[in-house]
Motif scaffolding. Structure first.
Motif: not given
Length: 409
Positions: A9-16, A23-27, A210-217
């Protein structure tokens, strides 16, 4: 240990931040109806805003061909246009795979719950190292992105000022050469168009981030889970003198081993979901990155204006890092899955009876097949793929230089 308890969750917070402004979403499953409408509105607004500039750039390119502009002039705008198209497509693919994005986020949290009590001091040091590197990468890319925005925002204003001081003539310029159905240099419209193009650039960078950082995470966290799994496998068989006798493959050991097998299957499933989410956009990423690196390098070697050289050098460096880190984290995930084979071999299997060895062989055999991400099956996402992108870029660059030299002669 407090950091580890909420690591994902901390890693996701960094890319929020990037997801909020694109306008993209993770959840998306947890969104209310109002939040869904807001996200879709932001995405559609940015999509229309950005693609209107892409259409304008393509129109300028077509007109340039019809008017006989040189290769240097034609390629000036092309890197920015192709990068914008890549960002737009990445965001569209992310929207289409929202259900899988939701699923992989939930699976990562489930895996974190499972591995929470398995972290010792040695593993915690390794995890902190992985997380620090991820944060370093995102910070570096964020810094470069800010530099990109600053350079493209200020360079037209600087050039306008220099020309005005030298000649006394005010000649307005925009960051990008787009065609509009009206006069873009009308002072009533010029400030709006200037801001419009700058925000289009911000949208491009935010969507890629957004898309690349989620991939890295995800790659980093799956690697962390593989490290925890390796530790558990190596400690499955207690350290014991061989002279004491063979350890019986009883129900307790069998249950622990079955849990490890299930854990391994969950990690494989997560990697496969990540592959489905990114496969098509990765292929496009590789193709467009080759073109961007080629054209940007061409501009750097043919343009004599120092201001433009600085712009394209920044663009070239950012493009190289973007595709390099994408390949690096894919390579990281693949190597992590293959390292499990060594942990299985080192788990003191020789202290157990033969029936355990037979079961262990199945898991070892599966670990020898790496969890890998691909560009829609055409190429694996690893450091070799990065070298292939560079090789393709160099081939295109050499061809373009040949055509340019022939045109000049």
């Amino acid at each position: 240990m407090a950091e580890t308890k909420s690591l994902f969750d901390g890693l996701l917070k960094n890319i929020e931040f990037a997801f909020t402004w694109t306008g993209l979403s993770l959840e998306s499953r947890k969104r209310s109806s109002i939040d869904t409408i807001r996200c879709r509105f932001v995405f559609i607004f940015n999509f229309i805003w950005l693609n209107s500039d892409i259409v304008g750039a393509v129109s300028w390119f077509i007109e340039g061909i019809e008017n006989g502009k040189t290769i240097t002039e034609l390629t000036y705008l092309f890197p920015c246009t192709t990068l914008s198209f890549l960002a737009s497509m990445k965001s569209v693919y992310h929207i289409k795979k929202e259900d899988l994005v939701n699923q992989i986020v939930e699976d990562m949290r489930t895996l974190e719950e499972k591995g929470r009590d398995k972290i010792n001091d040695k593993i915690e040091v390794i995890i902190n190292k992985e997380v620090k590197f991820l944060k370093f990468v995102t910070t570096l890319l964020n810094t470069l992105n800010v530099m990109m925005v600053a350079v493209f925002t200020s360079s037209p204003l600087i050039l306008i000022t220099i020309k005005y001081v030298k000649t006394g003539t005010l000649e307005l310029m925009l960051p990008f050469l787009d065609v509009y159905p009206f006069d873009p240099y009308d002072m009533r419209l010029y400030p709006f168009l200037y801001i419009k193009q700058i925000w289009s650039e911000c949208v491009v960078l935010l969507e890629i981030c957004a898309t690349d950082y989620f991939f890295y995470t995800c790659c980093t966290y799956i690697r962390v889970q593989f490290l925890l799994l390796q530790q558990d496998i190596e400690e499955l068989i207690p350290c014991k003198r061989i002279s004491v006798g063979v350890i019986k493959y009883d129900e307790d050991v069998r249950r622990k081993f079955l849990d490890l097998v299930i854990w391994h299957q969950q990690l494989i499933s997560s990697a496969e979901m990540l592959e489905v989410i990114y496969a098509k956009s990765t292929l496009m990423n590789f193709l467009i990155s080759s073109i961007i690196i080629c054209l940007t390098g061409f501009n750097v070697t043919t343009i004599t204006d120092i201001a433009f050289i600085v712009i394209f050098m920044t663009f070239l460096f950012m493009g190289l890092l973007q595709v390099f880190f994408f390949c690096y984290f894919g390579d990281l995930l693949m190597r992590s899955s293959m390292e499990l084979n060594d942990s299985i071999y080192n788990c003191r299997w020789y202290l157990m009876d033969s029936s355990f060895g037979k079961d262990l062989q199945f898991m070892q055999k599966r670990s020898q097949k790496p969890c890998k991400l691909t560009a829609w099956g055409f190429a694996d996402v690893n450091l070799r793929a990065f070298m292939r992108v560079l090789s393709s870029s160099w081939s295109y660059f050499a061809l373009l230089k040949t055509v340019y030299s022939a045109q000049r002669s």
